[in-house]
Design an enzyme around this catalytic site. Structure first.
Site, PDB file in Angstrom:
ATOM      1  N   ILE A  12       0.840  -1.209   0.000  1.00 37.68           N
ATOM      2  CA  ILE A  12       0.000   0.000   0.000  1.00 37.68           C
ATOM      3  C   ILE A  12       0.874   1.257   0.000  1.00 37.68           C
ATOM      4  CG2 ILE A  12      -1.874   1.214   1.202  1.00 37.68           C
ATOM      5  CD1 ILE A  12      -2.625  -1.568   2.431  1.00 37.68           C
ATOM      6  N   LEU A  33      12.618  -3.450   4.907  1.00 36.40           N
ATOM      7  CA  LEU A  33      12.511  -4.445   3.819  1.00 36.40           C
ATOM      8  C   LEU A  33      12.241  -5.857   4.340  1.00 36.40           C
ATOM      9  CD1 LEU A  33      15.358  -3.185   1.400  1.00 36.40           C
ATOM     10  CD2 LEU A  33      12.945  -2.516   1.446  1.00 36.40           C
ATOM     11  N   ASP A  58      15.156   0.144  10.560  1.00 37.41           N
ATOM     12  CA  ASP A  58      14.074  -0.428  11.349  1.00 37.41           C
ATOM     13  C   ASP A  58      13.556   0.664  12.288  1.00 37.41           C
ATOM     14  OD1 ASP A  58      12.649  -1.860  13.506  1.00 37.41           O
ATOM     15  OD2 ASP A  58      13.390  -3.653  12.477  1.00 37.41           O
ATOM     16  N   LYS A  82       1.773  -7.885   9.092  1.00 38.27           N
ATOM     17  CA  LYS A  82       0.329  -7.885   8.813  1.00 38.27           C
ATOM     18  C   LYS A  82      -0.308  -9.257   8.588  1.00 38.27           C
ATOM     19  CE  LYS A  82       0.773  -7.606   3.820  1.00 38.27           C
ATOM     20  NZ  LYS A  82       0.260  -7.146   2.570  1.00 38.27           N
ATOM     21  N   SER A 122      -7.207  -1.003  10.262  1.00 40.66           N
ATOM     22  CA  SER A 122      -7.822  -2.092   9.492  1.00 40.66           C
ATOM     23  C   SER A 122      -9.245  -2.344   9.963  1.00 40.66           C
ATOM     24  CB  SER A 122      -6.981  -3.353   9.708  1.00 40.66           C
ATOM     25  OG  SER A 122      -7.688  -4.481   9.289  1.00 40.66           O
ATOM     26  N   ALA A 123     -10.053  -2.864   9.043  1.00 44.67           N
ATOM     27  CA  ALA A 123     -11.422  -3.270   9.396  1.00 44.67           C
ATOM     28  C   ALA A 123     -11.406  -4.371  10.450  1.00 44.67           C
ATOM     29  CB  ALA A 123     -12.142  -3.770   8.148  1.00 44.67           C
ATOM     30  N   TYR A 147      -2.629  -9.641  15.552  1.00 39.59           N
ATOM     31  CA  TYR A 147      -2.446  -8.564  14.571  1.00 39.59           C
ATOM     32  C   TYR A 147      -3.522  -7.491  14.770  1.00 39.59           C
ATOM     33  CZ  TYR A 147      -3.176  -6.075  10.181  1.00 39.59           C
ATOM     34  OH  TYR A 147      -3.382  -5.083   9.257  1.00 39.59           O
ATOM     35  N   LYS A 151      -3.437  -3.282  15.970  1.00 41.51           N
ATOM     36  CA  LYS A 151      -4.079  -2.138  15.304  1.00 41.51           C
ATOM     37  C   LYS A 151      -4.951  -1.372  16.294  1.00 41.51           C
ATOM     38  CE  LYS A 151      -2.263  -2.590  11.355  1.00 41.51           C
ATOM     39  NZ  LYS A 151      -1.265  -1.613  10.954  1.00 41.51           N
ATOM     40  N   PHE A 176     -10.395  -1.695   4.235  1.00 39.43           N
ATOM     41  CA  PHE A 176     -11.116  -2.956   4.064  1.00 39.43           C
ATOM     42  C   PHE A 176     -10.185  -3.922   3.295  1.00 39.43           C
ATOM     43  CE2 PHE A 176     -15.095  -2.777   6.328  1.00 39.43           C
ATOM     44  CZ  PHE A 176     -14.872  -1.568   6.950  1.00 39.43           C
ATOM     45  N   ARG A 299     -12.805 -21.313   7.369  1.00 32.92           N
ATOM     46  CA  ARG A 299     -11.494 -21.039   7.971  1.00 32.92           C
ATOM     47  C   ARG A 299     -11.741 -20.520   9.398  1.00 32.92           C
ATOM     48  NH1 ARG A 299      -7.717 -16.729   4.841  1.00 32.92           N
ATOM     49  NH2 ARG A 299      -9.416 -15.357   5.398  1.00 32.92           N
TER      50      ARG A 299
HETATM   51  P1  NAD Z   1       3.418  -4.656   3.489  1.00 32.89           P
HETATM   52  O1  NAD Z   1       3.947  -5.752   4.343  1.00 32.89           O
HETATM   53  O2  NAD Z   1       3.444  -4.824   2.018  1.00 32.89           O
HETATM   54  O3  NAD Z   1       4.139  -3.265   3.857  1.00 32.89           O
HETATM   55  C1  NAD Z   1       4.577  -2.975   5.166  1.00 32.89           C
HETATM   56  C2  NAD Z   1       6.031  -2.533   5.064  1.00 32.89           C
HETATM   57  O4  NAD Z   1       6.506  -2.222   6.387  1.00 32.89           O
HETATM   58  C3  NAD Z   1       6.943  -3.608   4.483  1.00 32.89           C
HETATM   59  O5  NAD Z   1       7.627  -3.094   3.370  1.00 32.89           O
HETATM   60  C4  NAD Z   1       7.887  -3.955   5.629  1.00 32.89           C
HETATM   61  O6  NAD Z   1       9.170  -4.284   5.152  1.00 32.89           O
HETATM   62  C5  NAD Z   1       7.858  -2.683   6.469  1.00 32.89           C
HETATM   63  N1  NAD Z   1       8.138  -2.867   7.899  1.00 32.89           N
HETATM   64  C6  NAD Z   1       7.573  -3.755   8.752  1.00 32.89           C
HETATM   65  N2  NAD Z   1       8.075  -3.590   9.974  1.00 32.89           N
HETATM   66  C7  NAD Z   1       8.975  -2.578   9.918  1.00 32.89           C
HETATM   67  C8  NAD Z   1       9.834  -1.947  10.865  1.00 32.89           C
HETATM   68  N3  NAD Z   1       9.881  -2.339  12.152  1.00 32.89           N
HETATM   69  N4  NAD Z   1      10.614  -0.926  10.438  1.00 32.89           N
HETATM   70  C9  NAD Z   1      10.611  -0.526   9.155  1.00 32.89           C
HETATM   71  N5  NAD Z   1       9.831  -1.095   8.207  1.00 32.89           N
HETATM   72  C10 NAD Z   1       9.023  -2.106   8.588  1.00 32.89           C
HETATM   73  O7  NAD Z   1       1.907  -4.379   3.988  1.00 32.89           O
HETATM   74  P2  NAD Z   1       0.774  -3.514   3.283  1.00 32.89           P
HETATM   75  O8  NAD Z   1      -0.244  -4.445   2.758  1.00 32.89           O
HETATM   76  O9  NAD Z   1       1.364  -2.475   2.410  1.00 32.89           O
HETATM   77  O10 NAD Z   1       0.149  -2.836   4.577  1.00 32.89           O
HETATM   78  C11 NAD Z   1       0.549  -1.527   5.007  1.00 32.89           C
HETATM   79  C12 NAD Z   1      -0.152  -1.241   6.327  1.00 32.89           C
HETATM   80  O11 NAD Z   1      -1.569  -1.344   6.133  1.00 32.89           O
HETATM   81  C13 NAD Z   1       0.210  -2.223   7.432  1.00 32.89           C
HETATM   82  O12 NAD Z   1       0.294  -1.514   8.645  1.00 32.89           O
HETATM   83  C14 NAD Z   1      -0.973  -3.164   7.450  1.00 32.89           C
HETATM   84  O13 NAD Z   1      -1.165  -3.734   8.714  1.00 32.89           O
HETATM   85  C15 NAD Z   1      -2.110  -2.230   7.083  1.00 32.89           C
HETATM   86  N6  NAD Z   1      -3.253  -2.918   6.480  1.00 32.89           N
HETATM   87  C16 NAD Z   1      -3.051  -3.741   5.398  1.00 32.89           C
HETATM   88  C17 NAD Z   1      -4.130  -4.421   4.829  1.00 32.89           C
HETATM   89  C18 NAD Z   1      -3.930  -5.364   3.676  1.00 32.89           C
HETATM   90  O14 NAD Z   1      -4.808  -6.206   3.427  1.00 32.89           O
HETATM   91  N7  NAD Z   1      -2.859  -5.275   2.907  1.00 32.89           N
HETATM   92  C19 NAD Z   1      -5.431  -4.258   5.364  1.00 32.89           C
HETATM   93  C20 NAD Z   1      -5.584  -3.395   6.459  1.00 32.89           C
HETATM   94  C21 NAD Z   1      -4.500  -2.727   7.008  1.00 32.89           C
HETATM   95  N1  UDP Z   2     -10.761 -17.094   1.126  1.00 30.88           N
HETATM   96  C1  UDP Z   2     -10.877 -18.340   0.522  1.00 30.88           C
HETATM   97  N2  UDP Z   2      -9.744 -18.994   0.148  1.00 30.88           N
HETATM   98  C2  UDP Z   2      -8.505 -18.461   0.321  1.00 30.88           C
HETATM   99  C3  UDP Z   2      -8.382 -17.188   0.923  1.00 30.88           C
HETATM  100  C4  UDP Z   2      -9.534 -16.549   1.313  1.00 30.88           C
HETATM  101  O1  UDP Z   2     -11.982 -18.848   0.355  1.00 30.88           O
HETATM  102  O2  UDP Z   2      -7.504 -19.114  -0.031  1.00 30.88           O
HETATM  103  C5  UDP Z   2     -11.986 -16.371   1.516  1.00 30.88           C
HETATM  104  C6  UDP Z   2     -12.075 -16.063   3.001  1.00 30.88           C
HETATM  105  O3  UDP Z   2     -12.703 -17.117   3.687  1.00 30.88           O
HETATM  106  C7  UDP Z   2     -12.915 -14.779   2.995  1.00 30.88           C
HETATM  107  C8  UDP Z   2     -12.488 -14.090   1.700  1.00 30.88           C
HETATM  108  O4  UDP Z   2     -11.940 -15.114   0.872  1.00 30.88           O
HETATM  109  O5  UDP Z   2     -14.296 -15.065   2.893  1.00 30.88           O
HETATM  110  C9  UDP Z   2     -11.427 -13.003   1.882  1.00 30.88           C
HETATM  111  O6  UDP Z   2     -10.336 -13.550   2.617  1.00 30.88           O
HETATM  112  P1  UDP Z   2      -8.998 -12.715   2.873  1.00 30.88           P
HETATM  113  O7  UDP Z   2      -8.097 -13.571   3.705  1.00 30.88           O
HETATM  114  O8  UDP Z   2      -8.494 -12.223   1.566  1.00 30.88           O
HETATM  115  O9  UDP Z   2      -9.490 -11.426   3.674  1.00 30.88           O
HETATM  116  P2  UDP Z   2     -10.096 -11.323   5.168  1.00 30.88           P
HETATM  117  O10 UDP Z   2     -10.789 -12.595   5.500  1.00 30.88           O
HETATM  118  O11 UDP Z   2      -8.930 -11.061   6.040  1.00 30.88           O
HETATM  119  O12 UDP Z   2     -11.038 -10.169   5.112  1.00 30.88           O
END
Ligand code: NAD
Ligand code: UDP
Length: 339
Positions: A12, A33, A58, A82, A122-123, A147, A151, A176, A299
């Site tokens: 993101i 990284l 870090d 995450k 996060s949601a 996790y 948050k 989301f 799951r």
């Molecule tokens: P990502 O793992 O791709 O990116 C997170 C980055 O943080 C990584 O590049 C990692 O190397 C870096 N990092 C982790 N710990 C660190 C530390 N101690 N110091 C420096 N760098 C560090 O994850 P993402 O999907 O881009 O998510 C970004 C944020 O959004 C996270 O906080 C995650 O929890 C949150 N989030 C993600 C999702 C999702 O589904 N991807 C959903 C809701 C919230």
């Molecule tokens: N899901 C699935 N098979 C997979 C991964 C996810 O059927 O291999 C389903 C999961 O049960 C949920 C939806 O896909 O209904 C989204 O799952 P994901 O893990 O992507 O997001 P989260 O559940 O954390 O919102």
């Protein structure tokens, strides 16, 4: 504005870096990284044609050296671990990384007089949602995994910080389900090992890296029995940060005293839920590919339906998601096949 992006090499963060630069901001990235690579930084440069200041550090360590070369207007805090399942087996690793890095970040920002922060929440903080669609007022604090607790605790830390020092401007964004990738195919999500999330699993089945998708349950109270989620294109999500930054900037510019900073929380979703089978069917149709699947049991810890009410972000940030499911499926595949 000059923005510090923690975790800016991640999924993101990298898309947000691109949208911020497109909107005229400059970005500095700190990332250790642990879940990304330096190639991402090169690809952000390729997409934007802009040099990026990158520090491989870090956040739990002393990173004040970054401030000797830059004065930041705001920080967007993406960095964190995450993976939900991993957090259940390695809770201390998650609490250590996510909480200590945030506490150290806040202290360091404060020391350098930068009191504007946007936090990636996060949601998951809604746990099993009390109402659908989920508004920001929906009850929280019933997280189902470590996790999620990190948050929720960080949201609480930021809220308490604002109470103790209202000169802070704080925006909490509850994402989301981000999917998709930049249309260039140069940046996207790169899960290590076997993906936990649905879309990367689908793309890896489509590419032949994995044999078939395991659909977790078809006995939910949904039209086709499979789970429903609010998938949002990562570029839309990234633009949500640009909009939030605008609100942060306006608040900090209009701040007449030390006690009227901003503390706001927004859902970033589309407000529309899709089932697992709808995802599979749309992916197949848009990309002309087959995604073999098998139905399995639910799951552990999963909920049936989760989608947002994003109207607060629309009203107050003038932001809404633009991309539909077809674009999410197209761009996810474009990234997978370019990898
Ligand atoms: P990502 O793992 O791709 O990116 C997170 C980055 O943080 C990584 O590049 C990692 O190397 C870096 N990092 C982790 N710990 C660190 C530390 N101690 N110091 C420096 N760098 C560090 O994850 P993402 O999907 O881009 O998510 C970004 C944020 O959004 C996270 O906080 C995650 O929890 C949150 N989030 C993600 C999702 C999702 O589904 N991807 C959903 C809701 C919230
Ligand atoms: N899901 C699935 N098979 C997979 C991964 C996810 O059927 O291999 C389903 C999961 O049960 C949920 C939806 O896909 O209904 C989204 O799952 P994901 O893990 O992507 O997001 P989260 O559940 O954390 O919102």
């Amino acid at each position: 504005m000059k923005i510090l992006l923690t975790g800016g090499a991640g999924y993101i963060g990298s898309h947000t870096a691109v949208e911020l630069i497109k909107a005229g901001h400059s970005v500095v990235i700190i990332d250790n990284l642990i879940n990304s690579s330096e190639d991402v930084i090169k690809n952000i440069k390729r997409i934007t044609g802009t040099e990026i200041s990158f520090y491989k550090l870090d956040l739990r360590d002393d990173f004040s050296c970054v401030f000797s070369g830059h004065v930041f207007d705001a920080c967007i805090h993406f960095a964190g671990l995450k993976a939900v399942g991993e957090s259940v087996s390695l809770p201390l690793r998650y609490y250590n990384n996510n909480l200590i890095s945030t506490l150290n970040l806040i202290k360091t920002l404060e020391n350098h007089n930068c009191k504007n922060i946007i936090f990636s929440s996060s949601a998951t903080v809604y746990g099993t949602p009390a109402e659908i669609p989920i508004t920001e007022q929906c009850p929280k604090g019933t997280c189902t995994n470590p996790y999620g607790w990190t948050k929720w605790v960080i949201e609480q830390i930021l809220t308490d910080l604002h109470v103790s020092d209202p000169s802070w401007n704080i925006v909490i964004l509850r994402y989301f389900n981000p999917v998709g990738a930049h249309q260039s195919g140069l940046i996207g999500e790169s899960p290590k090992g076997i993906p936990n999330n649905l879309m990367p699993y689908i793309t890896q089945v489509a590419s032949g890296r994995l044999e078939k998708l395991h659909i977790f349950g078809n006995d939910y109270e949904t039209p086709d029995g499979t789970g429903i989620r609010d998938y949002i294109h990562v570029v839309d999500l990234a633009k949500g940060h640009v909009a939030a930054l605008k609100a942060l900037k306006k608040s900090s510019e209009n701040q007449t005293s030390d006690d009227n900073g901003l503390l706001s929380v927004y859902n970033l979703g589309t407000g529309r839920g899709y089932s697992v089978l709808e995802m599979v069917n749309t992916f197949e149709k848009v990309n002309g590919l087959k995604v073999p699947y098998v139905i399995e049991g639910r799951r552990a810890g999963d909920i049936g339906i989760c989608y947002s009410d994003p109207s607060k972000a629309r009203r107050e940030l003038n932001w809404k998601a633009e991309y539909g499911l077809e674009e999410m499926c197209r761009d996810s595949w474009n990234w997978e096949k370019n990898k």
